[in-house]
Design a protein around this motif. Structure first.
Motif, PDB file in Angstrom:
ATOM      1  N   ASN A  25       0.816  -1.207   0.000  1.00  0.00           N
ATOM      2  CA  ASN A  25       0.000   0.000   0.000  1.00  0.00           C
ATOM      3  C   ASN A  25       0.852   1.259   0.000  1.00  0.00           C
ATOM      4  OD1 ASN A  25      -2.764  -0.897  -0.057  1.00  0.00           O
ATOM      5  ND2 ASN A  25      -2.418  -1.769   1.973  1.00  0.00           N
ATOM      6  N   THR A  72      -4.727 -10.629   0.806  1.00  0.00           N
ATOM      7  CA  THR A  72      -5.721  -9.629   1.197  1.00  0.00           C
ATOM      8  C   THR A  72      -7.054 -10.274   1.514  1.00  0.00           C
ATOM      9  OG1 THR A  72      -6.853  -7.572   0.506  1.00  0.00           O
ATOM     10  CG2 THR A  72      -6.338  -9.134  -1.232  1.00  0.00           C
ATOM     11  N   SER A  93      -9.625   0.631   4.807  1.00  0.00           N
ATOM     12  CA  SER A  93      -9.929  -0.022   3.529  1.00  0.00           C
ATOM     13  C   SER A  93     -11.375  -0.494   3.448  1.00  0.00           C
ATOM     14  CB  SER A  93      -8.980  -1.205   3.307  1.00  0.00           C
ATOM     15  OG  SER A  93      -7.645  -0.777   3.202  1.00  0.00           O
ATOM     16  N   ARG A 105      -5.295  -5.933   6.752  1.00  0.00           N
ATOM     17  CA  ARG A 105      -5.057  -4.865   5.788  1.00  0.00           C
ATOM     18  C   ARG A 105      -5.471  -5.363   4.412  1.00  0.00           C
ATOM     19  NH1 ARG A 105       0.413  -4.400   8.396  1.00  0.00           N
ATOM     20  NH2 ARG A 105       0.315  -2.662   9.868  1.00  0.00           N
ATOM     21  N   VAL A 161      -5.381  -4.982   0.090  1.00  0.00           N
ATOM     22  CA  VAL A 161      -4.644  -4.522  -1.081  1.00  0.00           C
ATOM     23  C   VAL A 161      -5.619  -4.526  -2.250  1.00  0.00           C
ATOM     24  CG1 VAL A 161      -2.798  -5.101  -2.716  1.00  0.00           C
ATOM     25  CG2 VAL A 161      -2.417  -5.372  -0.260  1.00  0.00           C
TER      26      VAL A 161
END
Length: 386
Positions: A125, A145, A285, A152, A154
């Protein structure tokens, strides 16, 4: 022919395909070897390491769920991750996430230390860091991901395009999501792999893995390597995994419902410092999760106030949650990433990835939600009085 919905594909895996006796459920083919019709006249299967009817049923079902061409069933999830390495030569580069699963980090970095290929560890990222890594013209870019254990995300579509621009293949570890919640091949990835030990089987009684490719030729190449190095899955394990697969969409619905409630509970609990869960509107996200996932999943992690001592007290005062490795089973599991799933990462690498001693990871099961929350509540209350 009408394209079937994902629940139908999962349920119908191997159903009514027995040509000999009309068995509705696909039988287990435990034979290690198969006869030839005659001299130099092979049948579809000749030796079970190379090909097995039960394993083929599972491979095709998951390939269909992922909307791919070729599925390769492996003996473990790490075997699937290792299979990707067979595409690499000494001078080739693989780019891996700085916060990937500890076992994957250990595998790729240690093989690189042996000189089998080169590895670049990067925060995907971080646009400049990723650009610098891609400038090295990698052969493979690995994406995980949501990441394990910090959830987190992506942008698969974005990273895939950037990677393809420099001629790299893109492989995505989709274990946390399953094909029900995310299908990376439809977002531009070339390879997707899973630890089928987790959600796909869903009952914590089989260890296995699978890799699916978008391209037929690439899949055949990787299937050749899986046979060559002997990492294909066993027939009985494949049978159990097909059985688990049939309830995957139903299980994921209940996992998801429970996870949403647990996340809301944790966010509002005074003993919790921070919650990592893409389903929360303030997750960095959250919007990306809504774009590339069908839902948010049932994995989450959180930091407990009071550090390691508080974590120990939390674990000691749980009755329903089991302190154990793994995830994705019908039962709720809890773990301490630093000393368990990510123990294979050096302390410096853990710190760089943001993995603290106060971090706890939970795999929310499908038990009654009131019991799940009550259990976490009593554990968290005890954590502040250690």
């Amino acid at each position: 022919m009408t394209v079937k919905k994902i629940a139908t594909v999962a349920v119908r895996a191997g159903i009514n395909n027995d040509k000999h006796h009309g068995a509705v459920v696909a039988p287990i083919h435990l034979s290690s070897t198969y006869s030839l019709k005659g001299f130099n006249e092979k049948r579809e299967f000749d030796y079970s390491r190379t090909g097995n009817p039960t394993r083929a049923t599972l491979a095709q079902a998951i390939a269909d769920l992922e909307q791919g061409s070729v599925g390769v069933v492996t003996s473990t999830g790490m075997a699937a991750a290792h299979l990707v390495c067979q595409l690499l030569s000494v001078d080739d580069v693989i780019v891996i996430p700085h916060d990937c699963y500890g076992g994957s980090y250990r595998l790729y970095t240690h093989l690189a230390k042996r000189g089998l290929f080169k590895v670049i560890v990067v925060d995907q990222n971080d646009e400049q860091a990723l650009a610098d890594a891609l400038a090295q013209k990698p052969k493979v870019v690995l994406i995980e991901t949501p990441s394990n254990p910090l959830l987190r995300l992506v942008d698969i579509e974005k990273v895939a395009k950037l990677s393809h621009d420099v001629g790299a293949l893109v492989a995505v570890d989709n274990t946390f999501m399953s094909p029900v919640l995310q299908r990376p091949l439809t977002l531009g990835a070339d390879i997707v792999f899973h630890s089928t030990t987790k959600y796909i089987n869903g009952h914590s009684d089989v260890v296995g893995g699978v890799l699916v490719t978008k391209d037929q030729a690439l899949g055949e190449e990787l299937a050749w390597w899986a046979n060559c190095i002997g990492i294909t899955g066993a027939a009985f394990d494949s049978y159990l995994t097909v059985r688990g697969l049939k309830t995957l969409p139903l299980r994921m619905k209940q996992h998801q419902q429970n996870a949403d409630a647990v996340a809301e509970f944790l966010v509002n609990h005074p003993a919790v410092e921070k919650v990592y869960y893409p389903g929360l509107s303030d997750h960095p996200s959250h919007a990306l999760a809504k774009k590339q996932q069908a839902n948010f999943g049932s994995m989450m992690s959180f930091e407990v106030k009071g550090g390691e001592a508080a974590v120990k007290a939390l674990f000691a005062n749980l009755d329903l949650f089991t302190l154990a490795q793994s995830l994705g089973g019908v039962e709720s599991l809890i773990s301490h990433p630093s000393t368990m799933t990510h123990a294979g990462m050096e302390l410096e690498a853990q710190i760089a990835a943001g993995i603290k001693q106060s971090l706890v990871r939970v795999s929310v099961g499908i038990e009654d939600i009131d019991d799940i929350i009550a259990d976490l509540g009593q554990g968290l209350a005890a954590s502040q009085h250690n």
